[in-house]
Scaffold this active site. Structure first.
Site, PDB file in Angstrom:
ATOM      1  N   TYR A   1     -11.844   6.862   1.694  1.00 16.12           N
ATOM      2  CA  TYR A   1     -10.527   7.506   1.577  1.00 16.12           C
ATOM      3  C   TYR A   1     -10.701   8.993   1.277  1.00 16.12           C
ATOM      4  O   TYR A   1     -10.052   9.847   1.892  1.00 16.12           O
ATOM      5  CB  TYR A   1      -9.761   6.797   0.463  1.00 16.12           C
ATOM      6  CG  TYR A   1      -8.400   7.355   0.128  1.00 16.12           C
ATOM      7  CD1 TYR A   1      -7.323   7.167   0.989  1.00 16.12           C
ATOM      8  CD2 TYR A   1      -8.179   8.032  -1.071  1.00 16.12           C
ATOM      9  CE1 TYR A   1      -6.058   7.656   0.665  1.00 16.12           C
ATOM     10  CE2 TYR A   1      -6.935   8.516  -1.406  1.00 16.12           C
ATOM     11  CZ  TYR A   1      -5.873   8.323  -0.535  1.00 16.12           C
ATOM     12  OH  TYR A   1      -4.631   8.803  -0.862  1.00 16.12           O
TER      13      TYR A   1
HETATM   14  N1  LIG Z   1       0.813   7.224  -4.154  1.00 12.71           N
HETATM   15  C1  LIG Z   1      -0.105   8.066  -4.608  1.00 12.71           C
HETATM   16  O1  LIG Z   1      -0.383   8.125  -5.826  1.00 12.71           O
HETATM   17  C2  LIG Z   1      -0.823   8.976  -3.639  1.00 12.71           C
HETATM   18  C3  LIG Z   1      -1.761   9.880  -4.152  1.00 12.71           C
HETATM   19  C4  LIG Z   1      -2.423  10.725  -3.270  1.00 12.71           C
HETATM   20  C5  LIG Z   1      -2.152  10.658  -1.904  1.00 12.71           C
HETATM   21  N2  LIG Z   1      -1.255   9.754  -1.433  1.00 12.71           N
HETATM   22  C6  LIG Z   1      -0.992   9.707   0.014  1.00 12.71           C
HETATM   23  O2  LIG Z   1       0.402   9.719   0.238  1.00 12.71           O
HETATM   24  C7  LIG Z   1       0.706   9.013   1.436  1.00 12.71           C
HETATM   25  C8  LIG Z   1       1.781   7.964   1.158  1.00 12.71           C
HETATM   26  O3  LIG Z   1       1.247   7.051   0.218  1.00 12.71           O
HETATM   27  P1  LIG Z   1       2.121   5.932  -0.512  1.00 12.71           P
HETATM   28  O4  LIG Z   1       1.599   5.862  -1.885  1.00 12.71           O
HETATM   29  O5  LIG Z   1       3.564   6.132  -0.268  1.00 12.71           O
HETATM   30  O6  LIG Z   1       1.607   4.636   0.290  1.00 12.71           O
HETATM   31  P2  LIG Z   1       2.302   3.203   0.501  1.00 12.71           P
HETATM   32  O7  LIG Z   1       3.425   2.979  -0.435  1.00 12.71           O
HETATM   33  O8  LIG Z   1       1.191   2.223   0.516  1.00 12.71           O
HETATM   34  O9  LIG Z   1       2.900   3.345   1.954  1.00 12.71           O
HETATM   35  C9  LIG Z   1       2.021   3.506   3.038  1.00 12.71           C
HETATM   36  C10 LIG Z   1       2.832   3.674   4.307  1.00 12.71           C
HETATM   37  O10 LIG Z   1       1.905   3.754   5.414  1.00 12.71           O
HETATM   38  C11 LIG Z   1       2.252   2.752   6.379  1.00 12.71           C
HETATM   39  N3  LIG Z   1       1.067   2.214   7.024  1.00 12.71           N
HETATM   40  C12 LIG Z   1       0.035   1.569   6.408  1.00 12.71           C
HETATM   41  N4  LIG Z   1      -0.846   1.144   7.345  1.00 12.71           N
HETATM   42  C13 LIG Z   1      -0.342   1.536   8.553  1.00 12.71           C
HETATM   43  C14 LIG Z   1      -0.789   1.387   9.884  1.00 12.71           C
HETATM   44  N5  LIG Z   1      -1.928   0.726  10.195  1.00 12.71           N
HETATM   45  N6  LIG Z   1      -0.038   1.901  10.892  1.00 12.71           N
HETATM   46  C15 LIG Z   1       1.121   2.550  10.603  1.00 12.71           C
HETATM   47  N7  LIG Z   1       1.594   2.723   9.362  1.00 12.71           N
HETATM   48  C16 LIG Z   1       0.866   2.217   8.347  1.00 12.71           C
HETATM   49  C17 LIG Z   1       2.973   1.681   5.556  1.00 12.71           C
HETATM   50  O11 LIG Z   1       3.892   0.950   6.349  1.00 12.71           O
HETATM   51  P3  LIG Z   1       3.615  -0.515   6.956  1.00 12.71           P
HETATM   52  O12 LIG Z   1       2.939  -1.325   5.905  1.00 12.71           O
HETATM   53  O13 LIG Z   1       4.984  -0.981   7.345  1.00 12.71           O
HETATM   54  O14 LIG Z   1       2.743  -0.250   8.125  1.00 12.71           O
HETATM   55  C18 LIG Z   1       3.761   2.503   4.544  1.00 12.71           C
HETATM   56  O15 LIG Z   1       4.966   2.954   5.103  1.00 12.71           O
HETATM   57  C19 LIG Z   1      -0.618   8.423   1.914  1.00 12.71           C
HETATM   58  O16 LIG Z   1      -1.196   9.257   2.900  1.00 12.71           O
HETATM   59  C20 LIG Z   1      -1.480   8.414   0.674  1.00 12.71           C
HETATM   60  O17 LIG Z   1      -2.856   8.455   0.958  1.00 12.71           O
HETATM   61  C21 LIG Z   1      -0.580   8.911  -2.275  1.00 12.71           C
END
Ligand SMILES: NC(=O)c1ccc[n+]([C@@H]2O[C@H](COP(=O)([O-])OP(=O)(O)OC[C@H]3O[C@@H](n4cnc5c(N)ncnc54)[C@H](OP(=O)(O)O)[C@@H]3O)[C@@H](O)[C@H]2O)c1
Length: 283
Positions: free
Chosen positions: A159
């Site tokens: 990641y």
């Molecule tokens: N949350 C944190 O603390 C944090 C920290 C640093 C960076 N980030 C980054 O912020 C972004 C959003 O994170 P989040 O925490 O909101 O994640 P999340 O709640 O797990 O949501 C992930 C999203 O990506 C979609 N997704 C996953 N696999 C996919 C695939 N194979 N094809 C298409 N869509 C896919 C999921 O939808 P489906 O399951 O419907 O496909 C969901 O809408 C990410 O890039 C993450 O790395 C988050």
């Protein structure tokens, strides 16, 4: 030069990972500017629910389901939106995440899926929409990265590689295409609370959000700011995020100490034990 003309009435934005988590807030913030927002993710049911919710709040939204780890998915998605809406003015590569498992207990294919979702898919989607943006002479691509690599966040080897890759990709993309009207920004996120993977991790472990976590709403606001002010890089975390990032680069050994102090090590250990009770970490 790219600017606010990729937001607002007459524009079309595509937000990946908008079926849940931070992406739904990003979609909402962009829709609030007045343009059309296309949401994507794998789950059609979740996308339908978010679309209804945002439409009920007055947003102009639609959705196209896609699994971005599948070959050809990025091209198909871009072509569908080109047909339906005449193209994408603003792309937010937000879909991503980490399985929160130890590197060595996952197969190499499982590890490579993380690379596919977090690095290959944003590159492929940017490539797929860029030709249309250049033809129209306007466009902006916002990529969502993470501090993981800089702070050596536990068990995020692949990641972290992907998210650092996204930063390099965005810098060069921005430099090459800004003179042609297409800009790019990267948001580097620390741990985020209130929505998304970080919040789920807390819920799962029963732990409380630390003061080092920024609210998901701040990410949504930052996407709009990055586009309106055409910012190259924004760090989303409480305190002097950019400075902390620079210090981490200068003193890479600091990351593990910060993780211990911030409770990240303990949280990840708990998560891993919950998910893989038999493996644990070898000393
Ligand atoms: N949350 C944190 O603390 C944090 C920290 C640093 C960076 N980030 C980054 O912020 C972004 C959003 O994170 P989040 O925490 O909101 O994640 P999340 O709640 O797990 O949501 C992930 C999203 O990506 C979609 N997704 C996953 N696999 C996919 C695939 N194979 N094809 C298409 N869509 C896919 C999921 O939808 P489906 O399951 O419907 O496909 C969901 O809408 C990410 O890039 C993450 O790395 C988050």
């Amino acid at each position: 030069m790219s600017s606010s003309n990729v937001l607002g009435v007459g524009s079309t934005a595509l937000v990946t990972g908008a079926s849940r988590g931070i992406g739904t807030l990003i979609a909402h913030a962009i829709a609030h500017e007045g343009g059309h927002v296309v949401l994507t993710g794998r789950s059609a049911a979740d996308l339908r629910a978010v679309t209804s919710e945002l439409a009920a709040a007055g947003a102009d939204v639609s959705f196209v389901p896609a699994d971005l780890t599948q070959p050809g998915a990025a091209t198909n998605l871009a072509e569908t939106i080109e047909r339906q809406r005449g193209g994408v003015d603003l792309l937010v590569n937000n879909a991503g995440g980490d399985p929160l498992r130890e590197f060595h207990t996952m197969t190499i294919d499982e590890n490579l899926r993380t690379l596919q979702l977090n690095l290959v898919a944003p590159v492929a989607l940017s490539h797929a929409v860029l030709a249309g943006m250049l033809r129209r002479g306007r466009g902006h691509i916002v990529n969502i990265s993470a501090m993981a690599g800089r702070v050596s966040f536990p068990y995020t080897e692949v990641y972290a590689a992907a998210k650092d890759g996204v930063i390099g990709f965005t810098r060069v993309l921005r430099s090459d295409y800004r003179p042609h009207g297409v800009s790019a920004s990267v948001l580097i996120l620390g741990a985020i609370r209130d929505a998304g993977q970080g919040q789920r991790m807390l819920d799962e472990s029963g732990m409380k959000a630390s003061r080092f976590m920024a609210p998901a709403e701040a990410v949504a606001r930052a996407v709009v700011t990055a586009v309106k002010k055409d910012r190259a890089e924004l760090v989303i975390m409480p305190g002097p995020g950019r400075l902390l990032r620079a210090v981490m680069d200068y003193f890479p050994g600091l990351g593990p100490a910060v993780n211990r102090a911030a409770g990240a090590d303990a949280t990840m250990q708990k998560i891993i034990e919950l998910r893989e009770p038999k493996t644990g970490v070898s000393a």
